[in-house]
Structures are given as structure tokens and as C-alpha cells.
Design a protein around this motif. Structure first.
Motif, PDB file in Angstrom:
ATOM      1  N   GLU A   8       0.833  -1.199   0.000  1.00 21.64           N
ATOM      2  CA  GLU A   8       0.000   0.000   0.000  1.00 21.64           C
ATOM      3  C   GLU A   8       0.876   1.260   0.000  1.00 21.64           C
ATOM      4  OE1 GLU A   8      -3.164   2.097   2.988  1.00 21.64           O
ATOM      5  OE2 GLU A   8      -3.290  -0.090   2.780  1.00 21.64           O
ATOM      6  N   ARG A   9       1.943   1.242   0.784  1.00 14.61           N
ATOM      7  CA  ARG A   9       2.876   2.374   0.828  1.00 14.61           C
ATOM      8  C   ARG A   9       3.568   2.574  -0.525  1.00 14.61           C
ATOM      9  NH1 ARG A   9       6.307   2.021   6.384  1.00 14.61           N
ATOM     10  NH2 ARG A   9       5.264   3.802   7.339  1.00 14.61           N
ATOM     11  N   ILE A  10       3.976   1.482  -1.143  1.00  9.33           N
ATOM     12  CA  ILE A  10       4.627   1.552  -2.451  1.00  9.33           C
ATOM     13  C   ILE A  10       3.670   2.135  -3.480  1.00  9.33           C
ATOM     14  CG2 ILE A  10       5.539   0.154  -4.356  1.00  9.33           C
ATOM     15  CD1 ILE A  10       6.740  -1.711  -2.176  1.00  9.33           C
ATOM     16  N   THR A  11       2.423   1.694  -3.467  1.00 11.22           N
ATOM     17  CA  THR A  11       1.410   2.181  -4.402  1.00 11.22           C
ATOM     18  C   THR A  11       1.146   3.673  -4.187  1.00 11.22           C
ATOM     19  OG1 THR A  11       0.394  -0.015  -4.475  1.00 11.22           O
ATOM     20  CG2 THR A  11      -0.959   1.829  -5.223  1.00 11.22           C
ATOM     21  N   ARG A  14       4.106   5.644  -5.461  1.00  6.48           N
ATOM     22  CA  ARG A  14       4.091   5.662  -6.923  1.00  6.48           C
ATOM     23  C   ARG A  14       3.085   6.704  -7.416  1.00  6.48           C
ATOM     24  NH1 ARG A  14       6.106   1.818 -10.126  1.00  6.48           N
ATOM     25  NH2 ARG A  14       5.991   0.284  -8.456  1.00  6.48           N
ATOM     26  N   ALA A  15       1.926   6.802  -6.791  1.00  2.00           N
ATOM     27  CA  ALA A  15       0.912   7.787  -7.177  1.00  2.00           C
ATOM     28  C   ALA A  15       1.442   9.206  -6.959  1.00  2.00           C
ATOM     29  CB  ALA A  15      -0.370   7.563  -6.390  1.00  2.00           C
ATOM     30  N   GLN A  16       2.141   9.436  -5.841  1.00  2.00           N
ATOM     31  CA  GLN A  16       2.738  10.744  -5.582  1.00  2.00           C
ATOM     32  C   GLN A  16       3.761  11.099  -6.660  1.00  2.00           C
ATOM     33  OE1 GLN A  16       4.442  10.226  -1.690  1.00  2.00           O
ATOM     34  NE2 GLN A  16       2.634  11.038  -0.615  1.00  2.00           N
ATOM     35  N   LEU A  17       4.590  10.141  -6.991  1.00  2.39           N
ATOM     36  CA  LEU A  17       5.617  10.388  -8.005  1.00  2.39           C
ATOM     37  C   LEU A  17       5.005  10.629  -9.382  1.00  2.39           C
ATOM     38  CD1 LEU A  17       8.344   7.823  -6.920  1.00  2.39           C
ATOM     39  CD2 LEU A  17       8.373  10.304  -6.611  1.00  2.39           C
ATOM     40  N   ASP A  18       3.938   9.918  -9.710  1.00  2.00           N
ATOM     41  CA  ASP A  18       3.252  10.136 -10.986  1.00  2.00           C
ATOM     42  C   ASP A  18       2.681  11.558 -11.052  1.00  2.00           C
ATOM     43  OD1 ASP A  18       3.866   7.571 -11.805  1.00  2.00           O
ATOM     44  OD2 ASP A  18       1.862   6.749 -11.366  1.00  2.00           O
TER      45      ASP A  18
END
Length: 95
Positions: A8-11, A14-18
Motif C-alpha cells: 500500500e505504501r509503495i502504491t 508511486r501515485a505521488q511520483l506520478d
């Protein structure tokens, strides 16, 4: 099997970076557009500067010659024109 909390943290990251990538891409496009505008502005200013230089050079008084010496030609006076309207170079010779 990976920890669900870790996934969940990785996802989320990833959304923040996108999202950050989108913002940066938009900023980069704006910077490039402004830089292109500045390039055009530089060209226009350069051309205007050349034109002004040419105009000033062609408007400068041309010297004449008297007894082999260079002298400035003084235009004929017309009504409403007095010595204060002459350029400074002429005013010095009147003093």
C-alpha cells in the motif's frame, strides 16, 4: 508474500511520483515556451536597435568644409526657431 501495508505504501508513493511527474512536465513545457518567447524578443530588440542606430546615424548633422576645415552646416532659420533649438554643438560656437 509481501506485507499488504508495504504494498500500500509503495502504491501510494508511486501515485505521488506520478503526480509530481505531471506537474514537472507541465512546468517544463511552460519554461520552454517562455524561453522561446524570450528568443523572439531578443531578435526583435536586436532588429529595433539596429534600426535606431541606422536612423540616428542618418539623422546626424553632416559636416561641411570651409577653407579646408570641417565645419557643421547650420540650417537656415525659419519663423519660430531661435538659437535654443540648435543642437549643443552649435550652441557652443554661439557663446
Amino acid at each position: 508474500m509481501l506485507d499488504p501495508e508495504l504494498l500500500e505504501r509503495i502504491t501510494a508513493r508511486r501515485a505521488q511520483l506520478d503526480e509530481l511527474e505531471e506537474q514537472l512536465a507541465k512546468q517544463l513545457a511552460e519554461v520552454r515556451a517562455e524561453r522561446d518567447e524570450l528568443t523572439v524578443t531578443e531578435r526583435v530588440v536586436g532588429r529595433m536597435s539596429e534600426q535606431l542606430t541606422d536612423e540616428r546615424a542618418s539623422a546626424a548633422p553632416t559636416p561641411g568644409q570651409v577653407d579646408g576645415r570641417a565645419v557643421m552646416l547650420i540650417p537656415r532659420r525659419t519663423s519660430g526657431v531661435n538659437e535654443t533649438t540648435l543642437p549643443p554643438d552649435y550652441a557652443l560656437s554661439l557663446a
